[in-house]
Design an enzyme around this catalytic site. Structure first.
Site, PDB file in Angstrom:
ATOM      1  N   SER A 182      22.819  -6.881  27.365  1.00  0.00           N
ATOM      2  CA  SER A 182      23.445  -6.975  28.690  1.00  0.00           C
ATOM      3  C   SER A 182      23.276  -8.390  29.220  1.00  0.00           C
ATOM      4  O   SER A 182      22.279  -9.059  28.920  1.00  0.00           O
ATOM      5  CB  SER A 182      22.773  -5.993  29.663  1.00  0.00           C
ATOM      6  N   TYR A 193      15.176  -2.728  33.585  1.00  0.00           N
ATOM      7  CA  TYR A 193      16.313  -2.634  32.653  1.00  0.00           C
ATOM      8  C   TYR A 193      16.625  -4.021  32.072  1.00  0.00           C
ATOM      9  O   TYR A 193      16.799  -4.178  30.856  1.00  0.00           O
ATOM     10  CB  TYR A 193      17.518  -2.074  33.409  1.00  0.00           C
TER      11      TYR A 193
HETATM   12  P1  NAP Z   1      27.179   5.299  29.880  1.00  0.00           P
HETATM   13  O1  NAP Z   1      28.606   5.354  30.288  1.00  0.00           O
HETATM   14  O2  NAP Z   1      26.116   5.720  30.862  1.00  0.00           O
HETATM   15  O3  NAP Z   1      27.003   6.149  28.527  1.00  0.00           O
HETATM   16  C1  NAP Z   1      25.743   6.272  27.982  1.00  0.00           C
HETATM   17  C2  NAP Z   1      25.812   6.907  26.612  1.00  0.00           C
HETATM   18  O4  NAP Z   1      24.492   6.881  26.060  1.00  0.00           O
HETATM   19  C3  NAP Z   1      26.250   8.339  26.648  1.00  0.00           C
HETATM   20  O5  NAP Z   1      26.960   8.611  25.465  1.00  0.00           O
HETATM   21  C4  NAP Z   1      24.920   9.106  26.659  1.00  0.00           C
HETATM   22  O6  NAP Z   1      24.968  10.380  26.061  1.00  0.00           O
HETATM   23  C5  NAP Z   1      24.077   8.205  25.794  1.00  0.00           C
HETATM   24  N1  NAP Z   1      22.642   8.330  26.046  1.00  0.00           N
HETATM   25  C6  NAP Z   1      21.973   8.163  27.212  1.00  0.00           C
HETATM   26  N2  NAP Z   1      20.669   8.375  27.021  1.00  0.00           N
HETATM   27  C7  NAP Z   1      20.513   8.694  25.726  1.00  0.00           C
HETATM   28  C8  NAP Z   1      19.398   9.051  24.925  1.00  0.00           C
HETATM   29  N3  NAP Z   1      18.153   9.133  25.431  1.00  0.00           N
HETATM   30  N4  NAP Z   1      19.609   9.331  23.622  1.00  0.00           N
HETATM   31  C9  NAP Z   1      20.842   9.288  23.090  1.00  0.00           C
HETATM   32  N5  NAP Z   1      21.943   8.953  23.794  1.00  0.00           N
HETATM   33  C10 NAP Z   1      21.759   8.668  25.099  1.00  0.00           C
HETATM   34  O7  NAP Z   1      26.757   3.830  29.418  1.00  0.00           O
HETATM   35  P2  NAP Z   1      27.646   2.522  29.100  1.00  0.00           P
HETATM   36  O8  NAP Z   1      27.939   1.820  30.371  1.00  0.00           O
HETATM   37  O9  NAP Z   1      28.742   2.849  28.146  1.00  0.00           O
HETATM   38  O10 NAP Z   1      26.535   1.622  28.374  1.00  0.00           O
HETATM   39  C11 NAP Z   1      26.404   1.537  26.968  1.00  0.00           C
HETATM   40  C12 NAP Z   1      25.483   0.366  26.674  1.00  0.00           C
HETATM   41  O11 NAP Z   1      26.020  -0.818  27.267  1.00  0.00           O
HETATM   42  C13 NAP Z   1      24.071   0.515  27.266  1.00  0.00           C
HETATM   43  O12 NAP Z   1      23.115   0.024  26.359  1.00  0.00           O
HETATM   44  C14 NAP Z   1      24.115  -0.353  28.501  1.00  0.00           C
HETATM   45  O13 NAP Z   1      22.840  -0.839  28.857  1.00  0.00           O
HETATM   46  C15 NAP Z   1      25.040  -1.452  28.038  1.00  0.00           C
HETATM   47  N6  NAP Z   1      25.663  -2.193  29.146  1.00  0.00           N
HETATM   48  C16 NAP Z   1      26.517  -1.570  30.007  1.00  0.00           C
HETATM   49  C17 NAP Z   1      27.071  -2.300  31.053  1.00  0.00           C
HETATM   50  C18 NAP Z   1      28.005  -1.678  32.049  1.00  0.00           C
HETATM   51  O14 NAP Z   1      28.298  -2.356  33.071  1.00  0.00           O
HETATM   52  N7  NAP Z   1      28.507  -0.487  31.833  1.00  0.00           N
HETATM   53  C19 NAP Z   1      26.735  -3.648  31.219  1.00  0.00           C
HETATM   54  C20 NAP Z   1      25.861  -4.237  30.318  1.00  0.00           C
HETATM   55  C21 NAP Z   1      25.332  -3.499  29.286  1.00  0.00           C
HETATM   56  P3  NAP Z   1      25.275  11.732  26.928  1.00  0.00           P
HETATM   57  O15 NAP Z   1      26.742  11.672  27.261  1.00  0.00           O
HETATM   58  O16 NAP Z   1      24.961  12.852  26.017  1.00  0.00           O
HETATM   59  O17 NAP Z   1      24.429  11.679  28.147  1.00  0.00           O
END
Ligand code: NAP
Length: 248
Positions: A143, A157
């Site tokens: 991130s 985080y």
């Molecule tokens: P999201 O929409 O919250 O989706 C999270 C995903 O991770 C879901 O598929 C969830 O599964 C799964 N998950 C959560 N906890 C878990 C666990 N303990 N074990 C296995 N799976 C788990 O997240 P996102 O925004 O797509 O983020 C994905 C990655 O990008 C993360 O590493 C996040 O830190 C990074 N990121 C995101 C952003 C942003 O602005 N969105 C920015 C920078 C970095 P379930 O559906 O089963 O709960």
């Protein structure tokens, strides 16, 4: 035989977009999820309807035995592994350090740091040419928070993503001679459900004006960057970072 990729946290958001794009590029995909089985099955169904192969595997990244079972499921179903995307990541309610206790810190570090280490270890054991594997690619989803620090929102985080960046650099050098490239993508503000976990579902709308490109990013735009590292064009890139943050 199709190449095989594991995408952690692939039921929603960036992980789901990555799994779908990987399948379009010819990978058989293991769609990992924690609790949203229906969403994971929907991703699998979309891949299959496009002629691809996929399995959904429940594994809580906070539990090592779940991670080992996930890799064993891929061994059994596909018999090979070519790629890993460490995408699953969590954050908790926006807070300052005053209100972050050690239990919360441990929850964040388990999923955002310990799990990617464990997944990398299991992937290296299978992909390393030193151990008879055929090489492969690992992409860590970090991130921009790792560089910006997330003051007043979630510095726990942000720090976990800093650790993921260091894992990327160190492991890239450690396994470069074993046919494995390790890289990271650093998304900025991307429109997914993760912001609701921070207590502010509308966060993208609030902060978009601080992004030079003037908007939040889409999960598909991050997926494209992740998949670039799997392409032949990235053959000379390891220990590298691709920021997908609209210039922020
Ligand atoms: P999201 O929409 O919250 O989706 C999270 C995903 O991770 C879901 O598929 C969830 O599964 C799964 N998950 C959560 N906890 C878990 C666990 N303990 N074990 C296995 N799976 C788990 O997240 P996102 O925004 O797509 O983020 C994905 C990655 O990008 C993360 O590493 C996040 O830190 C990074 N990121 C995101 C952003 C942003 O602005 N969105 C920015 C920078 C970095 P379930 O559906 O089963 O709960």
């Amino acid at each position: 035989m199709e190449k095989v990729m594991i995408v952690t946290g692939a039921s929603r958001g960036i992980g789901a977009a990555t799994a779908l794009l990987a399948a379009q590029r010819g990978y058989a995909v293991c769609v990992n999820y924690k609790q949203n089985a229906q969403a994971a099955q929907d991703v699998v169904a979309q891949i299959e309807s496009g002629g691809g192969q996929a399995i959904a595997v429940r594994a809580d990244m906070a539990v090592e035995s779940d991670i080992l079972a996930l890799f064993a499921a891929v061994d059994e179903r596909f018999g090979r592994l070519d790629g890993l995307v460490n995408n699953a990541g969590i954050l908790e309610r926006q807070a300052t350090l005053r209100d972050i206790d050690s239990a919360r810190l441990r929850r964040i570090l388990e999923v955002n740091v310990v799990a990617p280490f464990t997944c990398c270890r299991e992937a290296v054991r299978r992909m390393s040419t030193r151990d008879g594997g055929q090489g492969g690619v690992i992409v860590n989803v970090s991130s921009m928070a790792a560089r910006l620090g997330s003051a007043g929102e979630y510095i726990d985080y942000a720090a976990s993503k800093g650790a993921l960046d260091t894992l990327t650099v160190g492991l890239a050098r450690e396994v470069a001679a074993e046919g494995i490239r390790v890289n990271a993508v650093r998304p900025g503000v991307i429109d997914t459900e993760i912001h609701a976990s921070g207590g502010e579902p509308g966060r993208v709308e609030r902060v978009k004006h601080s992004v030079p490109l003037g908007r939040g990013g889409k999960a598909e735009e991050v997926a494209g960057a992740i998949m670039w590292f799997f392409s032949p064009e990235a053959a000379y890139s390891t220990g590298a970072f691709l920021d997908v943050s609209g210039g922020k």
